[in-house]
Scaffold this active site. Structure first.
Site, short mmCIF file in Angstrom:
data_model
loop_
_atom_site.label_atom_id
_atom_site.label_comp_id
_atom_site.label_asym_id
_atom_site.label_seq_id
_atom_site.Cartn_x
_atom_site.Cartn_y
_atom_site.Cartn_z
N ASP A 183 0.87 -1.17 0.00
CA ASP A 183 0.00 0.00 0.00
C ASP A 183 0.90 1.22 0.00
O ASP A 183 1.17 1.82 1.03
CB ASP A 183 -0.89 -0.03 1.25
CG ASP A 183 -1.77 1.21 1.34
OD1 ASP A 183 -1.91 1.91 0.33
OD2 ASP A 183 -2.29 1.47 2.43
N TYR A 202 -8.77 9.97 -5.83
CA TYR A 202 -7.45 9.69 -6.40
C TYR A 202 -7.41 10.27 -7.82
O TYR A 202 -8.45 10.35 -8.48
CB TYR A 202 -7.15 8.18 -6.41
CG TYR A 202 -6.73 7.62 -5.06
CD1 TYR A 202 -6.33 8.44 -4.01
CD2 TYR A 202 -6.69 6.24 -4.84
CE1 TYR A 202 -5.94 7.92 -2.78
CE2 TYR A 202 -6.29 5.70 -3.61
CZ TYR A 202 -5.92 6.55 -2.59
OH TYR A 202 -5.52 6.03 -1.38
#
Ligand code: AAT
Length: 291
Positions: free
Chosen positions: A159, A228
């Site tokens: 991540d 995002y």
């Protein structure tokens, strides 16, 4: 720049900048690695920003954290040992801990300030640290992996932030080589692999490196995350040589029993149908990535 708004500006998405209205700045600090900021937005809850780039918002974090975890962990039977690289906010840990087969979770996050800030401002993410199976290692993921014994993990979840700054090496070949070594035969990795709208060149490189290194399956999947860049983000999913992994057809569905036993909030985004659908690519991406 519009006064009172946060705009996400970066050479990684030239000519565009998604903006959120700021109600209040809650934290601003500079760690050894990056600038850390938390603000209250008008419509996406609290937002964590590192070096000017949005990492998490309370409203849409589920779409990312649930997918980066359950895509790999639902693809193998009985995951027991899991490593998380990055993910200092704890959201990925929260999702891994839904799996009752998991016995141990290591997390290696480079920046202690991210962990502290998350504990202070994002209790719904940092709740992941409360699981007794978790051990936190503060340090560089690249160095941590070099120290790991061969064949240790069933799954590794990377991540990571974008490849400008401390995460750069997490996108390079030597890193993927150490990931493959640290996995058991038929083990799986899932890495944050950017946007098909913005970063086809990066994705193409990662795919080609992974095809050289991972002798099992190599697949790209994606999800929608409104905050995002370009509103989507993808994942590279690979398995090592050994028991075959078919990422498109989850063999370890996450069931009611697992979720209730941990007294968790129900999943908001992930389900078995969206798991399989995540591997269907638009034609322009399919041409570059392959199937
Ligand atoms: N779950 C939130 C999403 C993230 S967080 C990425 C994390 O990776 C950050 O906490 C950062 O400090 C950490 N990190 C960066 N480099 C390293 C490293 N070398 N070793 C360990 N941890 C690292 C990802 C957001 C994606 C944003 C998309 N635009």
């Amino acid at each position: 720049v519009i006064p009172g708004w946060f705009s996400e500006i970066s050479p990684m998405w030239p000519g565009e900048a998604h903006s959120l209205k700021v109600e209040k700045i809650l934290f601003q600090g500079k760690s050894e690695y990056q600038n850390v900021m938390v603000f209250q937005s008008s419509t996406y809850g609290k937002v964590l920003v590192l070096d000017g780039v949005i990492q998490v918002t309370e409203r849409d974090e589920c779409a990312y954290q649930e997918m980066i975890v359950h895509l790999p962990l639902c693809s193998i039977p009985n995951p027991k040992k899991v490593l998380v690289i990055g993910g200092g906010d704890g959201g990925v840990l929260r999702e891994v801990s839904r799996h009752s087969s998991v016995e141990h979770i290591d997390i290696c996050e480079i920046d202690a300030m991210v962990v502290d800030v998350s504990k202070q401002f994002f209790p719904e993410l940092a709740v992941g640290y409360g699981d007794p199976r978790v051990s936190l290692h503060v340090g560089d993921g690249v160095a941590f992996l070099k120290s790991v014994d061969e064949g240790t993990y069933d799954a590794i979840i990377v991540d990571s932030s974008d490849p400008i700054g401390p995460a750069q090496e997490l996108f390079e070949k030597p890193f993927f080589e150490s990931v493959a070594k640290a996995l058991r035969p038929g083990g799986v990795v899932c890495t944050q692999a950017e946007s098909i709208w913005l970063h086809m060149h990066i994705i193409e490189d990662i795919v080609s490196v992974c095809r050289q290194i991972f002798k099992g399956s190599v697949n790209y999947a994606w999800t929608t995350v409104p905050t995002y860049p370009s509103g989507v983000i993808g994942f590279m999913l690979c398995s090592t040589e050994g028991p075959q992994v078919d990422f498109r057809h989850p063999v370890n569905p996450i069931d009611e029993k697992d979720e209730q036993s941990k007294a968790k909030e129900p999943l908001k985004f992930y389900n078995s149908e969206i798991h399989s659908a995540a591997f269907c690519l638009p034609s322009f991406a399919k041409r570059v990535i392959g199937s």
